[in-house]
Design a protein around this motif. Sequence first.
Motif: not given
Length: 70
Positions: A57-60, A64-67
Motif C-alpha cells: 500500500m505504501l509503495a502504491s 501514484l504520487g509520483v505519477l
Amino acid sequence: MESDPRCNGAPVQYTSLHIRVFGMRLWADGHTGWSAWKAIRKQHPKIAWLAAGYTVMLASIIVLGVLAQI
C-alpha cells in the motif's frame, strides 16, 4: 541462543520488523532477509501478511504520487 533467567531456561526469541519507504527490514531468531520472512510467516502469519500489505500500500501511494506529478 541465550536464555532469560525469568523464563526458566527457555530460549529467548527476538523478532523485529522495520517498515520503511523503500521496503522492509526483517530479523528473526538471528536471521535476516528471506530466512527471517519465513520464520515470521511461520510464527506470526497475520502480522506477516499485514506488514506485506502495508508495504504494498505504501509503495502504491508513492507511485501514484509520483505519477500525479507528471
